[in-house]
Motif scaffolding. Sequence first.
Motif, PDB file in Angstrom:
ATOM      1  N   GLN A 131       0.774  -1.208  -0.086  1.00  0.00           N
ATOM      2  CA  GLN A 131      -0.129  -0.013   0.126  1.00  0.00           C
ATOM      3  C   GLN A 131       0.885   1.306  -0.056  1.00  0.00           C
ATOM      4  OE1 GLN A 131      -0.635  -2.795   1.945  1.00  0.00           O
ATOM      5  NE2 GLN A 131      -2.265  -3.497   0.560  1.00  0.00           N
ATOM      6  N   TYR A 156       2.453   1.690  -3.503  1.00  0.00           N
ATOM      7  CA  TYR A 156       1.681   2.524  -4.269  1.00  0.00           C
ATOM      8  C   TYR A 156       1.268   3.807  -4.078  1.00  0.00           C
ATOM      9  CZ  TYR A 156       1.114  -1.519  -7.357  1.00  0.00           C
ATOM     10  OH  TYR A 156       1.453  -2.428  -8.482  1.00  0.00           O
ATOM     11  N   TRP A 199       2.098   6.180  -7.064  1.00  0.00           N
ATOM     12  CA  TRP A 199       0.937   7.015  -7.848  1.00  0.00           C
ATOM     13  C   TRP A 199       1.545   8.493  -7.342  1.00  0.00           C
ATOM     14  CZ3 TRP A 199      -0.458   3.743 -11.047  1.00  0.00           C
ATOM     15  CH2 TRP A 199      -0.992   2.526 -10.714  1.00  0.00           C
ATOM     16  N   GLU A 259     -14.612  -0.448 -10.464  1.00  0.00           N
ATOM     17  CA  GLU A 259     -13.510  -0.963 -10.051  1.00  0.00           C
ATOM     18  C   GLU A 259     -13.053  -0.920  -8.860  1.00  0.00           C
ATOM     19  OE1 GLU A 259     -10.052  -0.292 -12.777  1.00  0.00           O
ATOM     20  OE2 GLU A 259      -8.711  -1.805 -11.753  1.00  0.00           O
ATOM     21  N   GLY A 286      -6.316   2.081  -8.865  1.00  0.00           N
ATOM     22  CA  GLY A 286      -4.879   2.930  -9.393  1.00  0.00           C
ATOM     23  C   GLY A 286      -5.562   4.447  -9.553  1.00  0.00           C
ATOM     24  N   ARG A 294      -6.891   3.536 -14.784  1.00  0.00           N
ATOM     25  CA  ARG A 294      -6.526   2.867 -16.282  1.00  0.00           C
ATOM     26  C   ARG A 294      -7.488   2.202 -16.817  1.00  0.00           C
ATOM     27  NH1 ARG A 294      -2.464  -1.725 -17.562  1.00  0.00           N
ATOM     28  NH2 ARG A 294      -3.355  -2.394 -15.642  1.00  0.00           N
ATOM     29  N   ASN A 295      -8.087   1.227 -16.111  1.00  0.00           N
ATOM     30  CA  ASN A 295      -8.985   0.272 -16.809  1.00  0.00           C
ATOM     31  C   ASN A 295     -10.194   0.931 -17.174  1.00  0.00           C
ATOM     32  OD1 ASN A 295      -7.439  -2.253 -16.728  1.00  0.00           O
ATOM     33  ND2 ASN A 295      -7.734  -2.087 -14.396  1.00  0.00           N
ATOM     34  N   GLU A 353     -10.250   3.224  -4.708  1.00  0.00           N
ATOM     35  CA  GLU A 353      -8.797   3.081  -4.710  1.00  0.00           C
ATOM     36  C   GLU A 353      -8.418   3.214  -3.210  1.00  0.00           C
ATOM     37  OE1 GLU A 353      -6.152   1.991  -5.855  1.00  0.00           O
ATOM     38  OE2 GLU A 353      -4.811   2.697  -4.702  1.00  0.00           O
ATOM     39  N   THR A 359      -5.283   3.830  -1.999  1.00  0.00           N
ATOM     40  CA  THR A 359      -4.218   5.108  -1.717  1.00  0.00           C
ATOM     41  C   THR A 359      -5.025   6.454  -2.037  1.00  0.00           C
ATOM     42  OG1 THR A 359      -3.391   4.984  -3.912  1.00  0.00           O
ATOM     43  CG2 THR A 359      -2.358   3.505  -2.124  1.00  0.00           C
ATOM     44  N   PHE A 388     -11.604   2.940  -1.158  1.00  0.00           N
ATOM     45  CA  PHE A 388     -12.097   1.416  -1.045  1.00  0.00           C
ATOM     46  C   PHE A 388     -10.867   0.614  -0.429  1.00  0.00           C
ATOM     47  CE2 PHE A 388     -12.553  -2.967  -2.245  1.00  0.00           C
ATOM     48  CZ  PHE A 388     -13.873  -3.005  -1.849  1.00  0.00           C
ATOM     49  N   ASP A 389     -11.310  -0.357   0.351  1.00  0.00           N
ATOM     50  CA  ASP A 389     -10.128  -1.228   1.197  1.00  0.00           C
ATOM     51  C   ASP A 389     -10.815  -2.739   1.145  1.00  0.00           C
ATOM     52  OD1 ASP A 389      -8.842  -2.580   2.731  1.00  0.00           O
ATOM     53  OD2 ASP A 389      -8.962  -1.305   4.483  1.00  0.00           O
ATOM     54  N   CYS A 396      -8.800  -5.728 -10.676  1.00  0.00           N
ATOM     55  CA  CYS A 396      -7.384  -6.064 -11.779  1.00  0.00           C
ATOM     56  C   CYS A 396      -6.240  -6.012 -11.081  1.00  0.00           C
ATOM     57  CB  CYS A 396      -7.645  -5.280 -12.734  1.00  0.00           C
ATOM     58  SG  CYS A 396      -6.382  -5.683 -14.115  1.00  0.00           S
ATOM     59  N   HIS A 397      -5.602  -7.163 -10.581  1.00  0.00           N
ATOM     60  CA  HIS A 397      -4.683  -7.074 -10.078  1.00  0.00           C
ATOM     61  C   HIS A 397      -4.436  -6.166  -8.666  1.00  0.00           C
ATOM     62  CE1 HIS A 397      -1.490  -9.567 -12.353  1.00  0.00           C
ATOM     63  NE2 HIS A 397      -2.883  -9.541 -13.504  1.00  0.00           N
ATOM     64  N   GLU A 442      -4.369  -8.882  -5.490  1.00  0.00           N
ATOM     65  CA  GLU A 442      -3.041  -9.629  -5.210  1.00  0.00           C
ATOM     66  C   GLU A 442      -2.258  -8.880  -4.335  1.00  0.00           C
ATOM     67  OE1 GLU A 442      -1.177  -8.810  -9.053  1.00  0.00           O
ATOM     68  OE2 GLU A 442      -0.314  -7.001  -8.240  1.00  0.00           O
ATOM     69  N   VAL A 450      -3.200  -7.655  -1.215  1.00  0.00           N
ATOM     70  CA  VAL A 450      -3.814  -7.803   0.208  1.00  0.00           C
ATOM     71  C   VAL A 450      -3.606  -9.199   0.600  1.00  0.00           C
ATOM     72  CG1 VAL A 450      -5.712  -7.538   1.280  1.00  0.00           C
ATOM     73  CG2 VAL A 450      -5.567  -6.037  -0.603  1.00  0.00           C
TER      74      VAL A 450
HETATM   75  C1  LIG Z   1      -1.072  -3.390  -9.310  1.00  0.00           C
HETATM   76  S1  LIG Z   1      -1.861  -2.106  -8.958  1.00  0.00           S
HETATM   77  C2  LIG Z   1      -3.427  -2.286  -9.937  1.00  0.00           C
HETATM   78  C3  LIG Z   1      -4.203  -1.052 -10.205  1.00  0.00           C
HETATM   79  C4  LIG Z   1      -5.278  -1.231 -11.267  1.00  0.00           C
HETATM   80  N1  LIG Z   1      -6.186  -2.069 -10.893  1.00  0.00           N
HETATM   81  C5  LIG Z   1      -4.923  -1.463 -12.640  1.00  0.00           C
HETATM   82  O1  LIG Z   1      -4.900  -2.596 -13.251  1.00  0.00           O
HETATM   83  O2  LIG Z   1      -4.213  -0.651 -13.365  1.00  0.00           O
HETATM   84  C6  LIG Z   1      -2.538  -2.496  -7.283  1.00  0.00           C
HETATM   85  C7  LIG Z   1      -3.555  -1.486  -6.819  1.00  0.00           C
HETATM   86  O3  LIG Z   1      -4.485  -2.230  -5.611  1.00  0.00           O
HETATM   87  C8  LIG Z   1      -4.335  -1.086  -4.861  1.00  0.00           C
HETATM   88  N2  LIG Z   1      -4.555  -1.647  -3.303  1.00  0.00           N
HETATM   89  C9  LIG Z   1      -3.599  -1.960  -2.483  1.00  0.00           C
HETATM   90  N3  LIG Z   1      -4.157  -2.485  -1.401  1.00  0.00           N
HETATM   91  C10 LIG Z   1      -5.414  -2.488  -1.508  1.00  0.00           C
HETATM   92  C11 LIG Z   1      -6.545  -2.387  -0.482  1.00  0.00           C
HETATM   93  N4  LIG Z   1      -6.488  -2.880   0.880  1.00  0.00           N
HETATM   94  N5  LIG Z   1      -7.801  -2.120  -1.050  1.00  0.00           N
HETATM   95  C12 LIG Z   1      -8.029  -1.748  -2.164  1.00  0.00           C
HETATM   96  N6  LIG Z   1      -7.192  -1.262  -3.156  1.00  0.00           N
HETATM   97  C13 LIG Z   1      -5.796  -1.805  -2.678  1.00  0.00           C
HETATM   98  C14 LIG Z   1      -2.814  -0.392  -4.744  1.00  0.00           C
HETATM   99  O4  LIG Z   1      -2.837   1.098  -3.990  1.00  0.00           O
HETATM  100  C15 LIG Z   1      -2.753  -0.153  -6.257  1.00  0.00           C
HETATM  101  O5  LIG Z   1      -3.349   0.936  -6.893  1.00  0.00           O
END
Ligand SMILES: C[S@@+](CC[C@H](N)C(=O)[O-])C[C@H]1O[C@@H](n2cnc3c(N)ncnc32)[C@H](O)[C@@H]1O
Length: 312
Positions: free
Chosen positions: A13, A16, A20, A140, A144, A147-148, A167, A169, A193-194, A214-215, A218, A220
């Motif tokens: 976290q 990112y 960002w 979504e 981030g 982007r999507n 998001e 962050t 969102f968390d 989308c990723h 991963e 968490v």
């Molecule tokens: C690899 S990036 C992917 C961003 C976006 N989904 C994309 O495909 O471009 C991972 C994202 O997950 C967010 N993230 C990390 N921990 C999170 C949480 N607890 N809840 C929600 N989002 C989280 C990060 O801040 C980051 O923006």
Amino acid sequence: MSSERIYLPNTPQNFYALAWAERLKFVKSLVACGETDVYRIIRILERHERKFQLKLEHASYTYSDPQNGPEKIDVFTGHAEWVPVDQGSDADLLSTGVPAVTENSFLGKKLTLPAYTDLSVIVANWIIDLIDEDCSSVVELGCGYGRNLFNIHYLGGPLGIPYYGTEYTETGRALASFLASLEGAIDLRVEHFDHTAVDLRFIEESDHLFAFTCHSIEQVAEIPDSYFEDLAKSAKKLTCIHFEPFGFQISANNPYSVRQKDFFIKRGWNTNFFDVLKTAANTGTINLTHVYKDIIPNEEISPTSVAIWRNF
Ligand SMILES: C[S@@+](CC[C@H](N)C(=O)[O-])C[C@H]1O[C@@H](n2cnc3c(N)ncnc32)[C@H](O)[C@@H]1O
């Protein structure tokens, strides 16, 4: 480049949050130079990232635990800079300075792809084709900078419905909001969102909500046992698709899945998505319709798997 040192624990976290923030500075510098078109801005950022990568400065910090004594922890200092990507030997590079091919994995096998292959459109086009006619909002989770969502819009996704970019962050949300302020054609609403505490109450009542990740799961380590139940309760009708690298959680039955598993455990990334999903499906909390292991090519360690479910 930031000069202040802030000392943040090395977590995904915080990684990112810093990454960002640097991209926000880069994007603001483009706008200061006259760029106004978000499609172009995102492509210019991608072009920049083909040649440069973010390097976040680390330091070792000694934490004195009253009970266990001093403990060394790895921290980010808050200092970040763009450094040239190490592209390997000149012999393998195109005249443009990027590698002629990239090595990926897909369906348990190695996949060599040509330079400039854009894998991000796979996710956007898949979503566009899956969104039902009656969907009244798209969200979504962990977007981030969005982007999507921008890709979905530019590739012909539905018009006239709200897109929620959520998001964790603050800096990711700031960049998404900044881009949204430049693009009048998409109704993009940015929210916190968390994944560890699902709460979608900010979404206006929606007949049929379309949600995706989308990723981001991963990042968490563990999602709560109630993750899918909490999401399923968020809308009358909910369709949800996850693009996440969880192939190793289905089965570590090939060398790529084995490496993926080791990598995720070492990094403290997610290891329980598929177990929680299966339990939710087996108890009838959700209607799990499709699971595809390693169906979208990605860097060797991280092929993307897909799960689709509905709450109806
Ligand atoms: C690899 S990036 C992917 C961003 C976006 N989904 C994309 O495909 O471009 C991972 C994202 O997950 C967010 N993230 C990390 N921990 C999170 C949480 N607890 N809840 C929600 N989002 C989280 C990060 O801040 C980051 O923006």
